[in-house]
Scaffold this motif. Structure first.
Motif, PDB file in Angstrom:
ATOM      1  N   UNK A  46       0.816  -1.214   0.000  1.00  0.00           N
ATOM      2  CA  UNK A  46       0.000   0.000   0.000  1.00  0.00           C
ATOM      3  C   UNK A  46       0.847   1.262   0.000  1.00  0.00           C
ATOM      4  N   UNK A  47       0.320   2.283  -0.669  1.00  0.00           N
ATOM      5  CA  UNK A  47       0.951   3.598  -0.704  1.00  0.00           C
ATOM      6  C   UNK A  47       0.089   4.548   0.112  1.00  0.00           C
ATOM      7  N   UNK A  54      -3.817   5.296  -0.282  1.00  0.00           N
ATOM      8  CA  UNK A  54      -4.392   5.847  -1.508  1.00  0.00           C
ATOM      9  C   UNK A  54      -4.267   4.882  -2.685  1.00  0.00           C
ATOM     10  N   UNK A  55      -3.709   3.709  -2.437  1.00  0.00           N
ATOM     11  CA  UNK A  55      -3.583   2.730  -3.515  1.00  0.00           C
ATOM     12  C   UNK A  55      -2.477   1.737  -3.217  1.00  0.00           C
ATOM     13  N   UNK A  56      -2.266   0.856  -4.149  1.00  0.00           N
ATOM     14  CA  UNK A  56      -1.180  -0.123  -4.069  1.00  0.00           C
ATOM     15  C   UNK A  56      -0.232   0.116  -5.226  1.00  0.00           C
ATOM     16  N   UNK A  57       1.061  -0.006  -4.970  1.00  0.00           N
ATOM     17  CA  UNK A  57       2.021   0.224  -6.040  1.00  0.00           C
ATOM     18  C   UNK A  57       1.993  -0.890  -7.077  1.00  0.00           C
ATOM     19  N   UNK A  58       1.190  -1.936  -6.827  1.00  0.00           N
ATOM     20  CA  UNK A  58       1.073  -3.048  -7.764  1.00  0.00           C
ATOM     21  C   UNK A  58      -0.109  -2.902  -8.703  1.00  0.00           C
ATOM     22  N   UNK A 148      -4.546  -3.977 -15.271  1.00  0.00           N
ATOM     23  CA  UNK A 148      -4.304  -3.310 -13.992  1.00  0.00           C
ATOM     24  C   UNK A 148      -2.859  -2.830 -13.853  1.00  0.00           C
ATOM     25  N   UNK A 149      -2.119  -2.759 -14.936  1.00  0.00           N
ATOM     26  CA  UNK A 149      -0.692  -2.471 -14.912  1.00  0.00           C
ATOM     27  C   UNK A 149      -0.405  -1.072 -14.347  1.00  0.00           C
ATOM     28  N   UNK A 150       0.445  -0.952 -13.308  1.00  0.00           N
ATOM     29  CA  UNK A 150       0.801   0.360 -12.762  1.00  0.00           C
ATOM     30  C   UNK A 150       2.024   0.965 -13.424  1.00  0.00           C
ATOM     31  N   UNK A 151       2.505   0.350 -14.505  1.00  0.00           N
ATOM     32  CA  UNK A 151       3.740   0.810 -15.143  1.00  0.00           C
ATOM     33  C   UNK A 151       3.495   1.341 -16.561  1.00  0.00           C
ATOM     34  N   UNK A 152       4.337   2.258 -16.946  1.00  0.00           N
ATOM     35  CA  UNK A 152       4.414   2.698 -18.332  1.00  0.00           C
ATOM     36  C   UNK A 152       5.891   2.719 -18.706  1.00  0.00           C
ATOM     37  N   UNK A 196       8.377   2.778 -15.607  1.00  0.00           N
ATOM     38  CA  UNK A 196       8.098   3.771 -14.576  1.00  0.00           C
ATOM     39  C   UNK A 196       6.780   3.429 -13.898  1.00  0.00           C
ATOM     40  N   UNK A 197       6.787   3.402 -12.574  1.00  0.00           N
ATOM     41  CA  UNK A 197       5.544   3.212 -11.831  1.00  0.00           C
ATOM     42  C   UNK A 197       4.842   4.570 -11.770  1.00  0.00           C
TER      43      UNK A 197
END
Length: 214
Positions: A46-47, A54-58, A148-152, A196-197
């Motif tokens: 969790x972040x 406010x969310x999960x880094x995953x 659901x990808x948190x990366x670009x 990049x997350x």
């Protein structure tokens, strides 16, 4: 009868022992190990901001404000929905299929996929007038396998710097530093690409914007 009693007693004792070992000792031991060694991962990575999760880094989130990095397309809207998702189309059908992960898995020749990509390209170009159509990284216009990808990609982050700088009031140098700080290198230096997350990067942007207000 004696043999039956002894066999039943043995079976009962084994059952109780296995229940204690597998149902109590093992789960508690694994939980204790996870909380002690992998505390953040065990609790969802969790972040937090201002003491609130406010969310999960995953897991990515859907950002549309111009001062933040935009993530990849998500056919499942990152597992949330809005009132618009529940509105029926011209045929009276609701396209939203509920909370899930995954994509529609359209073939490259599917007209619905082409239509969606074209709309997203036009939207991106309108918000990023300094970007040329041919320079848009493909990952910004395509969904990941889970949706659901948190990366670009690094390029996908860098191409948004002009828009973010203008909307957030931060300098391009500050935004590029945020990108660098949130780059995740290739796995074992070989597999995949640098990425990049964008969720973590957006939290840093929010933090810098709040500092500027103070």
């Amino acid at each position: 009868m004696r043999k039956i009693f002894d066999s039943s007693k043995q079976a009962l004792l084994i059952t109780i022992a296995m229940f204690i070992i597998c149902g109590l000792i093992y789960p508690f031991a694994v939980t204790a190990l996870a909380q002690g060694v992998f505390h953040q991962q065990a609790n969802g990575s969790l972040l937090e901001m201002d003491g609130q999760a406010v969310g999960s880094k995953l897991i990515g989130q859907n950002f549309t404000a111009p001062e933040y990095f935009w993530g990849r397309v998500s056919s499942v809207n990152y597992n949330v929905y809005t009132k618009e998702d529940m509105l029926p189309d011209d045929n009276g059908e609701v396209n939203y299929s509920g909370v899930s992960s995954g994509t529609f898995n359209y073939a490259p020749t599917n007209p619905e996929l082409k239509k969606r990509i074209e709309v997203d390209i036009e939207k991106f170009l309108l918000a990023n007038p300094s970007v040329q159509r041919q320079d848009i990284p493909s990952d910004l216009m395509t969904a990941s396998g889970s949706g659901l990808d948190p990366h670009i990609s690094v390029k996908a982050a860098q191409i948004q710097v002009d828009r973010i700088a203008q909307a957030s009031g931060l300098s391009k140098e500050e935004i590029n530093k945020i990108i660098e700080a949130n780059i995740e290198k290739r796995t074992l230096g070989v597999f995949g690409e640098d990425k990049v997350n964008f969720l973590m990067a957006n939290l840093e942007i929010r933090g810098e914007m709040d500092k500027a207000k103070d």
